[in-house]
Write an enzyme that holds these catalytic residues in place. Structure first.
Site, PDB file in Angstrom:
ATOM      1  N   ASP A  68      11.346 -21.516 -48.563  1.00 40.55           N
ATOM      2  CA  ASP A  68      11.419 -20.363 -47.665  1.00 40.55           C
ATOM      3  C   ASP A  68      12.726 -19.607 -47.838  1.00 40.55           C
ATOM      4  O   ASP A  68      12.750 -18.374 -47.762  1.00 40.55           O
ATOM      5  CB  ASP A  68      11.251 -20.807 -46.211  1.00 40.55           C
ATOM      6  CG  ASP A  68       9.784 -20.986 -45.867  1.00 40.55           C
ATOM      7  OD1 ASP A  68       8.998 -20.087 -46.213  1.00 40.55           O
ATOM      8  OD2 ASP A  68       9.424 -22.028 -45.294  1.00 40.55           O
ATOM      9  N   GLU A  73      16.508 -22.414 -43.869  1.00 41.87           N
ATOM     10  CA  GLU A  73      15.514 -21.757 -44.722  1.00 41.87           C
ATOM     11  C   GLU A  73      15.400 -20.260 -44.427  1.00 41.87           C
ATOM     12  O   GLU A  73      14.557 -19.573 -44.987  1.00 41.87           O
ATOM     13  CB  GLU A  73      14.149 -22.442 -44.628  1.00 41.87           C
ATOM     14  CG  GLU A  73      13.652 -22.737 -43.247  1.00 41.87           C
ATOM     15  CD  GLU A  73      12.355 -23.560 -43.247  1.00 41.87           C
ATOM     16  OE1 GLU A  73      11.756 -23.792 -44.302  1.00 41.87           O
ATOM     17  OE2 GLU A  73      11.949 -23.954 -42.141  1.00 41.87           O
ATOM     18  N   CYS A 107      15.476 -30.112 -49.224  1.00 42.17           N
ATOM     19  CA  CYS A 107      14.114 -30.652 -49.234  1.00 42.17           C
ATOM     20  C   CYS A 107      13.118 -29.654 -49.797  1.00 42.17           C
ATOM     21  O   CYS A 107      11.925 -29.949 -49.884  1.00 42.17           O
ATOM     22  CB  CYS A 107      13.695 -31.101 -47.838  1.00 42.17           C
ATOM     23  SG  CYS A 107      13.676 -29.765 -46.643  1.00 42.17           S
ATOM     24  N   HIS A 125     -12.214 -22.879 -60.886  1.00 45.02           N
ATOM     25  CA  HIS A 125     -12.665 -24.259 -60.957  1.00 45.02           C
ATOM     26  C   HIS A 125     -12.385 -24.854 -62.325  1.00 45.02           C
ATOM     27  O   HIS A 125     -12.162 -26.049 -62.463  1.00 45.02           O
ATOM     28  CB  HIS A 125     -14.150 -24.316 -60.621  1.00 45.02           C
ATOM     29  CG  HIS A 125     -14.389 -24.180 -59.155  1.00 45.02           C
ATOM     30  ND1 HIS A 125     -15.563 -23.738 -58.612  1.00 45.02           N
ATOM     31  CD2 HIS A 125     -13.566 -24.428 -58.103  1.00 45.02           C
ATOM     32  CE1 HIS A 125     -15.466 -23.731 -57.295  1.00 45.02           C
ATOM     33  NE2 HIS A 125     -14.260 -24.127 -56.969  1.00 45.02           N
TER      34      HIS A 125
END
Ligand code: PEP
Ligand code: MG
Length: 841
Positions: A719, A695, A766, A457
Site C-alpha cells: 500500500d 502504509e 511486511c 484459465h
C-alpha cells in the site's frame, strides 16, 4: 382459444413490427438475453404486455422487466444504447416491486429526444424466461398498443397458478463482493444453485436481467465488483430460492473477496525492444530452451442441414453427455482446486439453458446437430468478445473450448492427438484450457500465445503444470517456422528468437542453481538470519490461516509478523462469533509457540474488500475510502469484539496488535482507548504490544510523532507504494511501474526507521518487498529489524541475509536512496545477487 397453459402478450407500443434479426445489435439479435420481437414505435407510452410484478426498473428508465405469476418474465427495452442518455427523455410511471395490470402504462418517453440523441428508437420485447411462442401478427405489420402479439406456450410442469404460488417475489438489492464480478466460476456456482429450485429465477443488474439458471446469460451481464444486483423468482419454492441465492451472492458464490487477480508483467521493461526478442506478459514463470511447434487447429467441417431432427437432437444429447464424462475425468485427475473448478465450469456450460435453447431451436429448424451446436457456441463467444470486457473475452475461450470438445465427439475425431518433438515450445493463437490440461509435460517445455491473459484459465493451468508460459504476444510469433530454436524467458515476458548460446547456458545454469539453492536453503532453514559480520534480523511469516502458521514454523519462521485477520471475516454472510475467533487465534498462537512474536493485524477490509454483513455505500475510489482502521473506528463494535477475542487468545508477553491504514494520530489513540477498555473489562493486568502499519505516506512522514505512542511499526510496502506513487496496486498497465524499490518508497522507509530507532522502537517490513531476495540488502542497510515474508520464501530470505555484510548493506542503502528510479535501483542490486550466488557453487 387460450388455454391455461398459454399466455398472450400484448403489444407494449403502437408501431411497426420487426423480427429480432433486423435489430442492429448482437446483444439482442443473438437472442442470448431472450427471444421476442421488436417494434419501431409510433406511440410514446410503454405499456405492460402482461400482468405481473415489476421485477426490475432501471434507474435510467429505458428498460423494465415484468415477472408474471406463472414465472414468465418479459424484458422491455426502449431504443438502442439508450442507457447512455442517463434517464433523459424517460419518465417511469411505476416502481420496482409494484404489481401492474396488462396494458397498464409503465414508462413515458420523448421519442423526438431519443431519436436525436440515441442510436435508435427500436424497442425490444424479449421473453427472457425462455418460453416458446407463436406470433399472432405477421412481421412488418403496423400494430396498436395493447393488441395481442405473441402466444406463449407455458411448460406443463412449470405452469403454476396464482393460488399455488402467489406473486413473483423480489430479493433486496445487494452488492457483488466478487473481485471480478460474476465471471465463469462464481456464475457457474450461482447457476448450479438456481437449477436446484423449481421456480423461475432471474438476476437483475441496473442495466439488464438474466435467467439465473443460465451460466452464459449471467456472464453476459458483465457484472463487476460492487455492482448492485437483485433476484426475482416466481414458483412454488420462490421464497426459499431467493433466500438461498441471496446468501450465495453475498458470500461471493464460493469466491473470496480479495483484490482482483492480476498477474504482474515483468518488473523490468527494457527501454529498447530488440528485433530478435518478442514480448508478451508472463502467464506462468520460469524459462525453457526448445524448438517452435506451431499449434494450428484445423477448422472442423460440418454439414448445415440434416433430415431427421429427432436423430440430431439425440446426437447432440449423446455428445453432450460424453463430453461431460470426459470433463469429469479431467476434474478427477486435476491436482488442484483451481484446475478442478475450471473443468467444473466447463461442465456447467454443457448444461447451460441459454446455449442449449439456441442449439435445439436450430435443430428444430432443420439444421444438423453439429451445425446447431457450433453456431450456438460461436455466436455466444463472439458476443462475449464484442462486449469490450477483457475478462469476458477470456471466458469466450472457455466457451469455444467446450464447443470444440462436443463437436469433435459428434464428428468422431480423436481429442488432442498431437505428435510432439522433445523440448517443444508451443506457439498458438490461443490454447484452450482442454489443450493445456492435455499437454504432455515430458515433451512440452513451455508455450507462448497471442491471445489469453494472465488471468485466463490457460495461465492458471500452466502454473499448475509448472510450465513457463507467455501470453499476449505479437501475432508475428505465428510466423515462426516449426523447429526454430527459441528461448522462452517467461519471467521477463520474452521469447528470444536467436538466443546466444551463452544466454541459453546461463538460463540452464540458473535453473539448476535455483533448484540446488532451494534444496540447500530448506535444509538450513532452522539457522538464524545473521549477516556475515554478525547483524541479526528476525525473519517471520505473513499468514492468513492456521495451516500457514504451522507450515511457516516448519520452514524456520521466527514468529508471525503479519496475521491478516480478514480471512476470518470474508466469504461469509455474518461476522465470526467470539468463540470462533478465539478458537482460531488460540490455535495460531499455539502453533507459533510461546517464544515467538505473534502480530495480529486488526480487520483490514473496506470498499475494495466488502463484507456482506457490513453494508457500505458504493465508493468511487475504494482504496481511498472507508478501509482498514477507518472502517473499524466507524463501527467500533466490530473492533471491540475482535480485540476482545484476540486478548482472550494469546499470552500477552508475545502478543502484538497491529492497526492497518493508519494516517492520523487520533486513529491510533482511539484504537488504544478501545484496547485498554477491553483489557480492563477482562481484568487483564498486562496489555499486549500495540503497533501500526506504515502504509500511508502521511504515517511515514510523521513517524517521529507516532513513534513515542507505539511499540513497533511494520511497513506495508504494497500500500505504501500505491499511495506514494499514486498507482493502483492492481492496475495491470501500471504493474511494472508500481515498484516498491522506487527511491521515493525507500526514502519513506528510511524516515520511518530513523524515527522509530530514535525512540527505541523496532521496525518490520511486511509488504511484498520483504519477500524479494533482491531487496534484502537494501532493507537491512536501511536498518529494518524484522522481515515478515510469504511462507514459502522464508528459507530463501534467511539464507540471503546470511550471505550479506551489514556494513556493505548500509553503504548500498545510502547509495540507492540517491537514485532516480526503481529501474536504477534494480540495476544496482541485480549484479550483487548473481556473483554471491555463484560463489556458493
Ligand atoms: C501492505 O500493504 O504492504 C500489506 C502488507 O498489507 P496488505 O497487502 O494486506 O494490504
Ligand atoms: Mg496494506
Amino acid at each position: 382459444m387460450v388455454t391455461s397453459q398459454q399466455l398472450e402478450l400484448l403489444a407494449p407500443l403502437a408501431g411497426v413490427l420487426l423480427a429480432l434479426d433486423q435489430v442492429p445489435d448482437p446483444v439482442f439479435s443473438s437472442r442470448l438475453i431472450g427471444d421476442g420481437l421488436c417494434i419501431d414505435p409510433t406511440s410514446q407510452v410503454l405499456c405492460a404486455p402482461l400482468a405481473g410484478v415489476i421485477s426490475n426498473l432501471q434507474h435510467t428508465g429505458h428498460a423494465i422487466s415484468i415477472t408474471g405469476d406463472n414465472g414468465v418474465q418479459v424484458l422491455l427495452h426502449v431504443g438502442l444504447d439508450t442507457v447512455n442518455l442517463g434517464g433523459k427523455g424517460f419518465t417511469p410511471l411505476v416502481e420496482t416491486g409494484q404489481r401492474v395490470a396488462a396494458g397498464q402504462a409503465l414508462i413515458e418517453f420523448d421519442a423526438d429526444y431519443i431519436a436525436l440523441h440515441a442510436r435508435s428508437l427500436l424497442t425490444l420485447m424479449l421473453v427472457v424466461s425462455g418460453e416458446s411462442f407463436a406470433p399472432l401478427v405477421p412481421g412488418s405489420d403496423l400494430v396498436e398498443s395493447g393488441q395481442p402479439l405473441l402466444r406463449l406456450q407455458l411448460a406443463e410442469t412449470g405452469a403454476v397458478t396464482e393460488d399455488q404460488t402467489g406473486a413473483a417475489q423480489l430479493s433486496a438489492p445487494q452488492r457483488l463482493p466478487n473481485p471480478n464480478g460474476l465471471h465463469a466460476r462464481p456464475a457457474a456456482v450461482l447457476a448450479q444453485a438456481a437449477k436446484g429450485f423449481a421456480a423461475t429465477i432471474h438476476l437483475h443488474t441496473a442495466q439488464s436481467s438474466a435467467n439465473a439458471k443460465s451460466l452464459v446469460a449471467i456472464m453476459a451481464l458483465q457484472t463487476v465488483h460492487g455492482d448492485s444486483v437483485h433476484l426475482s423468482a416466481a414458483g412454488p419454492d420462490a421464497r426459499q430460492a431467493l433466500e438461498a441465492l441471496s446468501g450465495l451472492l453475498a458470500s461471493g458464490c464460493g469466491e473470496g473477496g480479495s483484490a482482483p487477480v492480476v498477474e504482474s508483467p515483468p518488473l523490468v521493461v527494457p527501454a529498447e525492444v530488440a528485433t530478435d526478442v518478442l514480448h508478451g506478459v508472463c502467464a506462468s514463470s520460469g524459462s525453457a530452451f526448445g524448438q517452435v511447434v506451431q499449434m494450428i487447429e484445423s477448422t472442423l467441417e460440418v454439414a448445415e442441414f440434416a433430415a431427421d431432427s429427432g436423430r440430431e437432437r439425440a446426437r447432440l444429447q449423446q455428445s453432450l453427455a460424453d463430453a461431460s464424462v470426459g470433463l469429469q475425468t479431467l476434474c478427477d485427475k486435476a491436482s488442484g482446486t483451481a484446475q478442478r473448478e475450471i473443468f467444473k465450469a466447463h461442465q456447467e456450460l454443457l448444461e447451460d439453458p441459454g446455449l442449449l435453447e439456441q442449439a435445439f431451436e436450430l435443430i428444430e429448424q432443420g439444421k444438423s446437430a453439429a451445425f446447431a451446436w457450433q453456431s450456438a457456441t460461436q455466436a455466444t463467444s463472439q458476443l462475449f468478445k464484442g462486449l469490450g470486457s477483457r475478462l469476458l473475452a477470456e471466458r469466450a475461450l472457455d466457451l469455444e473450448d467446450v464447443g470444440q470438445r462436443v463437436l469433435k465427439l459428434m464428428l468422431g475425431m480423436p481429442d488432442n492427438a498431437l505428435e510432439l518433438p522433445d523440448h517443444a515450445i508451443l506457439i498458438a493463437e490461443q490454447l484452450t484450457p482442454s489443450q493445456t490440461a492435455a499437454l504432455d509435460t515430458r515433451k512440452v517445455a513451455g508455450f507462448a500465445t497471442v491471445g489469453g491473459g494472465a488471468t485466463s484459465h490457460v495461465a492458471i493451468l500452466a502454473r499448475a503444470l509448472g510450465l513457463p508460459a507467455i501470453c499476449g504476444m505479437s501475432p508475428q510469433v505465428l510466423a515462426l517456422a516449426n523447429g526454430t530454436p527459441v528461448l522462452l524467458d517467461a519471467d521477463a515476458g520474452q521469447l528470444h528468437l536467436q538466443p546466444a548460446p551463452e544466454r541459453i547456458k546461463q538460463l540452464d545454469l540458473q535453473r539448476a542453481r535455483q533448484h540446488e539453492r532451494r534444496h540447500r536453503d530448506l535444509q538450513q532453514a532452522g539457522l538464524a538470519a545473521c549477516t556475515r559480520d554478525g547483524q541479526r534480523i528476525e525473519v517471520s511469516a505473513n499468514i492468513a490461516s492456521l495451516a500457514e502458521a504451522e507450515e511457516a514454523m516448519t520452514l524456520g519462521a521466527e514468529g508471525v509478523g503479519l496475521l491478516r485477520s480478514e480471512f476470518l471475516y470474508l466469504e461469509r454472510s455474518n461476522a465470526p462469533s467470539h468463540d470462533e475467533q478465539v478458537a482460531t487465534y488460540s490455535a495460531i498462537a499455539r502453533a507459533v509457540g510461546a517464544e515467538h512474536n505473534l502480530v495480529v493485524r486488526t480487520l483490514d477490509v473496506g470498499g475494495d474488500k466488502p463484507l456482506a454483513y457490513v453494508p457500505m455505500e458504493h465508493e468511487t475510489n475504494p482504496f481511498l475510502g472507508m478501509r482498514g482502521i477507518r472502517l473499524c473506528l466507524e463501527r467500533p463494535q466490530l473492533l471491540r469484539e475482535q480485540l476482545r477475542a484476540i486478548l482472550a487468545s494469546a499470552d500477552m508477553a508475545r502478543l502484538h496488535i497491529m492497526l492497518p491504514m493508519v494516517s492520523q494520530l487520533s486513529e491510533l489513540r482511539m484504537a488504544r482507548q478501545l484496547l485498554e477498555e477491553q483489557a480492563q473489562l477482562m481484568g487483564l493486568k498486562q496489555l499486549p504490544k500495540l503497533g501500526i502499519m506504515i502504509e500511508v505516506p502521511a504515517a511515514a512522514l510523521m513517524a517521529d510523532l507516532f513513534a513515542p505512542e507505539v511499540d513497533f511499526f511494520s511497513i506495508g510496502t504494497n500500500d505504501l507504494t500505491q499511495y506514494t506513487l499514486a498507482m493502483d496496486r492492481d492496475h495491470p498497465r501500471l504493474a511494472s511501474q508500481a515498484d516498491s524499490l522506487h527511491p521515493a518508497v525507500l526514502r519513506l522507509i528510511a524516515t520511518t526507521v530513523k524515527a522509530a530507532h530514535a525512540h527505541g522502537k523496532w521496525v518490520g517490513v511486511c509488504g511484498a518487498l520483504a519477500s524479494e531476495t533482491l531487496a534484502v540488502p537494501v532493507l537491512l542497510g536501511l536498518g529494518v529489524d524484522e522481515l515478515s515474508v510469504s511462507v514459502p520464501l522464508i528459507p530463501a530470505i534467511k539464507a540471503r541475509v546470511r550471505e550479506l555484510d551489514f556494513t556493505e548493506c548500509q553503504a548500498l542503502a545510502q547509495r540507492v536512496l540517491g537514485l532516480e528510479s526503481a529501474e536504477q535501483v534494480r540495476a544496482v542490486l541485480q549484479p550483487l545477487q548473481q556473483p554471491m550466488t555463484e560463489l556458493e557453487y
